[in-house]
Design a protein around this motif. Structure first.
Motif, PDB file in Angstrom:
ATOM      1  N   ALA A  15      58.406  87.811  68.892  1.00 22.60           N
ATOM      2  CA  ALA A  15      59.490  88.475  68.168  1.00 22.60           C
ATOM      3  C   ALA A  15      59.089  89.904  67.805  1.00 22.60           C
ATOM      4  O   ALA A  15      59.903  90.825  67.897  1.00 22.60           O
ATOM      5  CB  ALA A  15      59.859  87.687  66.910  1.00 22.60           C
ATOM      6  N   ARG A  18      59.346  92.043  70.948  1.00 21.16           N
ATOM      7  CA  ARG A  18      60.758  92.318  71.274  1.00 21.16           C
ATOM      8  C   ARG A  18      61.324  93.382  70.341  1.00 21.16           C
ATOM      9  O   ARG A  18      62.032  94.285  70.776  1.00 21.16           O
ATOM     10  CB  ARG A  18      61.601  91.037  71.145  1.00 21.16           C
ATOM     11  N   ARG A  19      61.012  93.276  69.051  1.00 21.67           N
ATOM     12  CA  ARG A  19      61.515  94.254  68.076  1.00 21.67           C
ATOM     13  C   ARG A  19      60.949  95.625  68.374  1.00 21.67           C
ATOM     14  O   ARG A  19      61.678  96.629  68.341  1.00 21.67           O
ATOM     15  CB  ARG A  19      61.142  93.813  66.651  1.00 21.67           C
ATOM     16  N   GLN A  22      62.803  96.996  71.322  1.00 22.95           N
ATOM     17  CA  GLN A  22      64.161  97.402  70.948  1.00 22.95           C
ATOM     18  C   GLN A  22      64.164  98.742  70.222  1.00 22.95           C
ATOM     19  O   GLN A  22      65.012  99.593  70.484  1.00 22.95           O
ATOM     20  CB  GLN A  22      64.815  96.343  70.076  1.00 22.95           C
ATOM     21  N   LEU A  23      63.232  98.921  69.311  1.00 24.56           N
ATOM     22  CA  LEU A  23      63.160 100.192  68.579  1.00 24.56           C
ATOM     23  C   LEU A  23      62.814 101.336  69.520  1.00 24.56           C
ATOM     24  O   LEU A  23      63.379 102.434  69.421  1.00 24.56           O
ATOM     25  CB  LEU A  23      62.132 100.097  67.452  1.00 24.56           C
ATOM     26  N   ASP A  76      60.038  97.435  59.036  1.00 18.68           N
ATOM     27  CA  ASP A  76      61.083  97.380  60.058  1.00 18.68           C
ATOM     28  C   ASP A  76      60.565  96.771  61.370  1.00 18.68           C
ATOM     29  O   ASP A  76      61.333  96.221  62.153  1.00 18.68           O
ATOM     30  CB  ASP A  76      61.668  98.760  60.343  1.00 18.68           C
ATOM     31  N   PRO A  80      63.640  90.674  62.449  1.00 18.54           N
ATOM     32  CA  PRO A  80      63.956  89.875  63.633  1.00 18.54           C
ATOM     33  C   PRO A  80      64.607  90.723  64.718  1.00 18.54           C
ATOM     34  O   PRO A  80      65.392  91.627  64.414  1.00 18.54           O
ATOM     35  CB  PRO A  80      64.943  88.825  63.120  1.00 18.54           C
ATOM     36  N   PRO A  81      64.273  90.461  65.996  1.00 19.11           N
ATOM     37  CA  PRO A  81      64.924  91.197  67.072  1.00 19.11           C
ATOM     38  C   PRO A  81      66.414  90.861  67.116  1.00 19.11           C
ATOM     39  O   PRO A  81      66.816  89.759  66.763  1.00 19.11           O
ATOM     40  CB  PRO A  81      64.211  90.724  68.328  1.00 19.11           C
TER      41      PRO A  81
END
Length: 82
Positions: A15, A18-19, A22-23, A76, A80-81
């Motif tokens: 997780a 992945r986060r 995404q960022l 941050d 969660p993603p």
């Protein structure tokens, strides 16, 4: 010592990776640029995003530098993603 085979540990690392990805994408940053700004190699960044502790297990300093490079609070990175 962390048990890397523990399901909760693996899920948390996944997780987190992945986060982080995404960022990075959300800010339009290339992996190489993010890695350079955070002071790590692109291979280390990819290992973090892939949740691979055998390649690179980041310390708190690395996580702080990643957060700063992304312009976010350290907390941050743990969200969660989406």
């Amino acid at each position: 010592m962390v048990d890397w085979t523990d399901t909760r540990v693996r899920q948390t690392r996944w997780a987190f990776g992945r986060r982080l990805h995404q960022l990075q994408i959300g800010r339009g940053l290339a992996a190489a640029a993010l890695a350079e700004t955070a002071g790590i190699s692109p291979a280390q960044l990819e290992a973090i995003k892939a949740a691979n502790p055998d390649v690179f297990d980041p310390g708190l300093g690395t996580l702080i530098r990643l957060a700063l490079a992304l312009g976010v609070d350290l907390s941050d990175l743990g969200a969660p993603p989406v």
